[in-house]
Motif scaffolding. Structure first.
Motif, PDB file in Angstrom:
ATOM      1  N   PRO A 166      -6.387  26.979   5.500  1.00  0.00           N
ATOM      2  CA  PRO A 166      -7.357  26.106   4.828  1.00  0.00           C
ATOM      3  C   PRO A 166      -8.496  26.887   4.166  1.00  0.00           C
ATOM      4  CG  PRO A 166      -6.755  25.192   6.947  1.00  0.00           C
ATOM      5  CD  PRO A 166      -6.182  26.573   6.915  1.00  0.00           C
ATOM      6  N   ALA A 167      -9.062  27.854   4.891  1.00  0.00           N
ATOM      7  CA  ALA A 167     -10.158  28.644   4.327  1.00  0.00           C
ATOM      8  C   ALA A 167      -9.663  29.530   3.185  1.00  0.00           C
ATOM      9  CB  ALA A 167     -10.811  29.498   5.416  1.00  0.00           C
ATOM     10  N   ALA A 168      -8.467  30.097   3.335  1.00  0.00           N
ATOM     11  CA  ALA A 168      -7.919  30.958   2.286  1.00  0.00           C
ATOM     12  C   ALA A 168      -7.680  30.166   1.009  1.00  0.00           C
ATOM     13  CB  ALA A 168      -6.621  31.605   2.767  1.00  0.00           C
ATOM     14  N   TYR A 169      -7.167  28.955   1.141  1.00  0.00           N
ATOM     15  CA  TYR A 169      -6.887  28.123  -0.032  1.00  0.00           C
ATOM     16  C   TYR A 169      -8.183  27.686  -0.714  1.00  0.00           C
ATOM     17  CZ  TYR A 169      -4.676  24.396  -2.810  1.00  0.00           C
ATOM     18  OH  TYR A 169      -4.225  23.587  -3.836  1.00  0.00           O
ATOM     19  N   ALA A 170      -9.183  27.289   0.077  1.00  0.00           N
ATOM     20  CA  ALA A 170     -10.467  26.893  -0.494  1.00  0.00           C
ATOM     21  C   ALA A 170     -11.101  28.053  -1.259  1.00  0.00           C
ATOM     22  CB  ALA A 170     -11.408  26.398   0.605  1.00  0.00           C
ATOM     23  N   THR A 171     -11.020  29.251  -0.692  1.00  0.00           N
ATOM     24  CA  THR A 171     -11.558  30.438  -1.362  1.00  0.00           C
ATOM     25  C   THR A 171     -10.766  30.754  -2.625  1.00  0.00           C
ATOM     26  OG1 THR A 171     -12.326  31.377   0.723  1.00  0.00           O
ATOM     27  CG2 THR A 171     -12.039  32.905  -1.104  1.00  0.00           C
ATOM     28  N   TYR A 172      -9.452  30.623  -2.550  1.00  0.00           N
ATOM     29  CA  TYR A 172      -8.601  30.886  -3.721  1.00  0.00           C
ATOM     30  C   TYR A 172      -8.957  29.957  -4.886  1.00  0.00           C
ATOM     31  CZ  TYR A 172      -4.606  30.689  -6.822  1.00  0.00           C
ATOM     32  OH  TYR A 172      -3.822  30.677  -7.946  1.00  0.00           O
ATOM     33  N   LEU A 173      -9.178  28.682  -4.600  1.00  0.00           N
ATOM     34  CA  LEU A 173      -9.500  27.740  -5.671  1.00  0.00           C
ATOM     35  C   LEU A 173     -10.792  28.122  -6.389  1.00  0.00           C
ATOM     36  CD1 LEU A 173      -8.568  24.341  -3.989  1.00  0.00           C
ATOM     37  CD2 LEU A 173      -7.314  25.519  -5.799  1.00  0.00           C
ATOM     38  N   GLN A 174     -11.728  28.708  -5.658  1.00  0.00           N
ATOM     39  CA  GLN A 174     -12.986  29.124  -6.264  1.00  0.00           C
ATOM     40  C   GLN A 174     -12.869  30.466  -6.982  1.00  0.00           C
ATOM     41  OE1 GLN A 174     -16.099  27.433  -6.223  1.00  0.00           O
ATOM     42  NE2 GLN A 174     -14.864  25.720  -5.515  1.00  0.00           N
ATOM     43  N   ASP A 175     -12.162  31.415  -6.369  1.00  0.00           N
ATOM     44  CA  ASP A 175     -12.202  32.802  -6.845  1.00  0.00           C
ATOM     45  C   ASP A 175     -10.874  33.355  -7.336  1.00  0.00           C
ATOM     46  OD1 ASP A 175     -14.870  32.753  -5.991  1.00  0.00           O
ATOM     47  OD2 ASP A 175     -14.333  33.477  -3.992  1.00  0.00           O
ATOM     48  N   LYS A 194     -10.555  24.707 -15.168  1.00  0.00           N
ATOM     49  CA  LYS A 194     -11.267  25.511 -16.165  1.00  0.00           C
ATOM     50  C   LYS A 194     -11.350  24.770 -17.499  1.00  0.00           C
ATOM     51  CE  LYS A 194     -13.377  29.420 -17.015  1.00  0.00           C
ATOM     52  NZ  LYS A 194     -14.602  29.797 -16.270  1.00  0.00           N
ATOM     53  N   LYS A 195     -10.257  24.109 -17.859  1.00  0.00           N
ATOM     54  CA  LYS A 195     -10.222  23.366 -19.117  1.00  0.00           C
ATOM     55  C   LYS A 195     -11.200  22.199 -19.093  1.00  0.00           C
ATOM     56  CE  LYS A 195      -5.390  24.320 -20.317  1.00  0.00           C
ATOM     57  NZ  LYS A 195      -4.015  23.726 -20.432  1.00  0.00           N
ATOM     58  N   ARG A 196     -11.395  21.600 -17.915  1.00  0.00           N
ATOM     59  CA  ARG A 196     -12.231  20.406 -17.810  1.00  0.00           C
ATOM     60  C   ARG A 196     -13.660  20.712 -17.353  1.00  0.00           C
ATOM     61  NH1 ARG A 196     -11.053  16.509 -14.320  1.00  0.00           N
ATOM     62  NH2 ARG A 196      -9.984  17.807 -12.821  1.00  0.00           N
ATOM     63  N   GLU A 197     -13.971  22.002 -17.239  1.00  0.00           N
ATOM     64  CA  GLU A 197     -15.275  22.403 -16.711  1.00  0.00           C
ATOM     65  C   GLU A 197     -16.428  21.890 -17.569  1.00  0.00           C
ATOM     66  OE1 GLU A 197     -15.958  26.350 -14.309  1.00  0.00           O
ATOM     67  OE2 GLU A 197     -16.198  26.734 -16.449  1.00  0.00           O
ATOM     68  N   SER A 198     -16.224  21.920 -18.866  1.00  0.00           N
ATOM     69  CA  SER A 198     -17.266  21.414 -19.758  1.00  0.00           C
ATOM     70  C   SER A 198     -16.641  20.869 -21.038  1.00  0.00           C
ATOM     71  CB  SER A 198     -18.277  22.518 -20.111  1.00  0.00           C
ATOM     72  OG  SER A 198     -17.643  23.563 -20.817  1.00  0.00           O
ATOM     73  N   SER A 199     -17.262  19.838 -21.561  1.00  0.00           N
ATOM     74  CA  SER A 199     -16.873  19.234 -22.832  1.00  0.00           C
ATOM     75  C   SER A 199     -18.140  18.639 -23.430  1.00  0.00           C
ATOM     76  CB  SER A 199     -15.783  18.174 -22.612  1.00  0.00           C
ATOM     77  OG  SER A 199     -16.236  17.182 -21.718  1.00  0.00           O
ATOM     78  N   PRO A 200     -18.124  18.277 -24.698  1.00  0.00           N
ATOM     79  CA  PRO A 200     -19.355  17.759 -25.303  1.00  0.00           C
ATOM     80  C   PRO A 200     -19.966  16.609 -24.502  1.00  0.00           C
ATOM     81  CG  PRO A 200     -17.718  18.174 -26.997  1.00  0.00           C
ATOM     82  CD  PRO A 200     -17.036  18.387 -25.674  1.00  0.00           C
ATOM     83  N   GLY A 201     -21.149  16.838 -23.965  1.00  0.00           N
ATOM     84  CA  GLY A 201     -21.859  15.807 -23.216  1.00  0.00           C
ATOM     85  C   GLY A 201     -21.527  15.743 -21.737  1.00  0.00           C
ATOM     86  N   TRP A 202     -20.584  16.612 -21.266  1.00  0.00           N
ATOM     87  CA  TRP A 202     -20.143  16.536 -19.883  1.00  0.00           C
ATOM     88  C   TRP A 202     -20.072  17.904 -19.241  1.00  0.00           C
ATOM     89  CZ3 TRP A 202     -19.162  11.988 -17.348  1.00  0.00           C
ATOM     90  CH2 TRP A 202     -19.067  10.840 -18.134  1.00  0.00           C
ATOM     91  N   SER A 203     -20.288  17.924 -17.936  1.00  0.00           N
ATOM     92  CA  SER A 203     -20.018  19.137 -17.159  1.00  0.00           C
ATOM     93  C   SER A 203     -19.442  18.729 -15.810  1.00  0.00           C
ATOM     94  CB  SER A 203     -21.294  19.959 -16.952  1.00  0.00           C
ATOM     95  OG  SER A 203     -22.196  19.283 -16.097  1.00  0.00           O
ATOM     96  N   ARG A 204     -18.597  19.606 -15.277  1.00  0.00           N
ATOM     97  CA  ARG A 204     -17.987  19.358 -13.972  1.00  0.00           C
ATOM     98  C   ARG A 204     -18.146  20.589 -13.094  1.00  0.00           C
ATOM     99  NH1 ARG A 204     -14.654  16.391 -17.402  1.00  0.00           N
ATOM    100  NH2 ARG A 204     -14.043  14.313 -16.629  1.00  0.00           N
ATOM    101  N   GLN A 205     -18.430  20.350 -11.820  1.00  0.00           N
ATOM    102  CA  GLN A 205     -18.535  21.426 -10.840  1.00  0.00           C
ATOM    103  C   GLN A 205     -17.685  21.053  -9.626  1.00  0.00           C
ATOM    104  OE1 GLN A 205     -22.906  20.810 -10.826  1.00  0.00           O
ATOM    105  NE2 GLN A 205     -23.054  23.039 -10.964  1.00  0.00           N
ATOM    106  N   TRP A 206     -17.080  22.085  -9.006  1.00  0.00           N
ATOM    107  CA  TRP A 206     -16.228  21.841  -7.843  1.00  0.00           C
ATOM    108  C   TRP A 206     -16.684  22.680  -6.650  1.00  0.00           C
ATOM    109  CZ3 TRP A 206     -14.262  21.941 -12.780  1.00  0.00           C
ATOM    110  CH2 TRP A 206     -13.510  20.817 -13.181  1.00  0.00           C
ATOM    111  N   VAL A 207     -16.612  22.075  -5.490  1.00  0.00           N
ATOM    112  CA  VAL A 207     -16.823  22.776  -4.224  1.00  0.00           C
ATOM    113  C   VAL A 207     -15.616  22.464  -3.338  1.00  0.00           C
ATOM    114  CG1 VAL A 207     -18.231  22.948  -2.140  1.00  0.00           C
ATOM    115  CG2 VAL A 207     -19.335  22.704  -4.368  1.00  0.00           C
ATOM    116  N   ASP A 208     -15.023  23.507  -2.776  1.00  0.00           N
ATOM    117  CA  ASP A 208     -13.836  23.343  -1.941  1.00  0.00           C
ATOM    118  C   ASP A 208     -14.141  23.821  -0.521  1.00  0.00           C
ATOM    119  OD1 ASP A 208     -11.892  22.702  -4.207  1.00  0.00           O
ATOM    120  OD2 ASP A 208     -12.727  24.623  -4.853  1.00  0.00           O
ATOM    121  N   GLN A 209     -13.681  23.060   0.461  1.00  0.00           N
ATOM    122  CA  GLN A 209     -13.966  23.397   1.857  1.00  0.00           C
ATOM    123  C   GLN A 209     -12.696  23.312   2.697  1.00  0.00           C
ATOM    124  OE1 GLN A 209     -16.963  20.601   3.114  1.00  0.00           O
ATOM    125  NE2 GLN A 209     -18.598  21.584   1.955  1.00  0.00           N
ATOM    126  N   PRO A 210     -12.549  24.205   3.679  1.00  0.00           N
ATOM    127  CA  PRO A 210     -11.437  24.070   4.623  1.00  0.00           C
ATOM    128  C   PRO A 210     -11.656  22.856   5.509  1.00  0.00           C
ATOM    129  CG  PRO A 210     -12.926  25.815   5.327  1.00  0.00           C
ATOM    130  CD  PRO A 210     -13.405  25.368   3.967  1.00  0.00           C
TER     131      PRO A 210
END
Length: 303
Positions: A166-175, A194-210
């Motif tokens: 679980p921790a390895a996968y969460a870290t992989y998704l981030q890094d 990465k494709k959906r991280e930003s678009s005109p007028g929008w931003s997305r952020q992700w946090v992943d946890q085990p």
């Protein structure tokens, strides 16, 4: 004699078959009524979090139940039952379902359910449910009596110890990194984010946890190739932020789980229920292959 130290089969085949039948009946009742209480005694862990939140949301939008209910049928079941000492005990059911979209046997998926039990008088509950294509179905290692062998959570004979997945996968998704093989649930998901991280007028952020406390703990069985097939869970937060003047449209099923008021942002919380083939340490292809990911929204918060 110390019963908690004796290595015994987790269940008999008839007990496993009865647990599968009971789960299927409860699943169908809950889905037909959109009532999570009807399946509460049969689900837990990652599947429980996803399933119960989904039923809760649908119930708010369809007070009279599921107008499109079609009973789930799980047939052709085989069981991988490990021998182990103490509790919890678990086993894996490999089943066919009536959910395939075509009649081509080569594309016939298998539903894998992991049942968990914490005591003699406790009910069997499904902690993980994953759907695998024919090429992803594992070959479990069996002893002379046909029983499977549990994968040790801290095993150093595997490319990644199951307890660290679980921790390895969460870290992989981030890094990123080389611990996981490329695929739709690894490199593909990272690319999509990465494709959906930003678009005109929008931003997305992700946090992943085990996610590995209690019935979210990884569970796995050794495979014939010296590796292990492991079921595990992670939790993901996606924050969507809109620029001034833009309105965030909230789908009905999400709105039913929403707290707070959506002004400029919404944070979606999801649980992932995963299944992965972990190669033995030193394998020619050392990357963990994530074969299945079932994910659902469990809560949402506006701000």
């Amino acid at each position: 004699m110390h019963g908690e130290r004796e290595i015994v089969p987790a269940a008999t085949k008839s007990e496993a078959a009865q647990a599968l039948e009971s789960f299927t009946a409860a699943y169908n009742k809950a889905d037909k009524a959109y009532d999570p209480e009807l399946s509460d005694d049969h689900v837990t862990g990652a599947l429980g979090a996803i399933n119960q939140a989904g039923l809760k949301a649908k119930a708010k939008n369809a007070a009279n139940g599921n107008p499109n209910h079609s009973p789930l049928e799980l047939t052709d079941a085989t069981f991988a039952i490990p021998k182990k000492a103490g509790w919890p005990r678990f086993f894996v059911a490999d089943t066919d379902s009536n959910r395939d979209v075509d009649d081509d046997p080569a594309k016939d998926t298998r539903w894998f359910l992991v049942f968990v039990k914490h005591g003699v008088d406790d009910p069997w509950k499904v902690a993980y449910l994953n759907i695998l294509s024919p090429g992803e179905v594992p070959e479990f290692k069996k002893d002379k009596d046909g029983f499977a062998t549990p994968a040790g959570l801290e095993s150093n004979a595997l490319a990644v110890a199951p307890g660290k997945l679980p921790a390895a996968y969460a870290t992989y998704l981030q890094d990123g990194g080389a611990q996981f093989a490329d695929g739709p649930h690894t490199s593909g998901w990272r690319t999509d984010r990465k494709k959906r991280e930003s678009s005109p007028g929008w931003s997305r952020q992700w946090v992943d946890q085990p996610e590995q406390a209690g019935d979210f703990a990884p569970l796995g069985l050794l495979t014939k190739d010296g590796g292990a097939f492991v079921f595990f869970a992670t939790r993901h937060f996606e924050k969507q932020t809109a620029s001034e003047g833009l309105k965030i449209t909230v789908p009905k099923d999400v709105e039913a789980l929403l707290t707070g008021q959506v002004k400029q942002s919404i944070t979606l919380e999801r649980v992932s229920n995963l299944a992965a083939q972990v190669p033995p340490k030193g394998a020619a292809k050392p990357g963990v292959v994530v074969g299945s990911r079932i994910m659902g929204i469990t809560s949402a918060e506006g701000s």
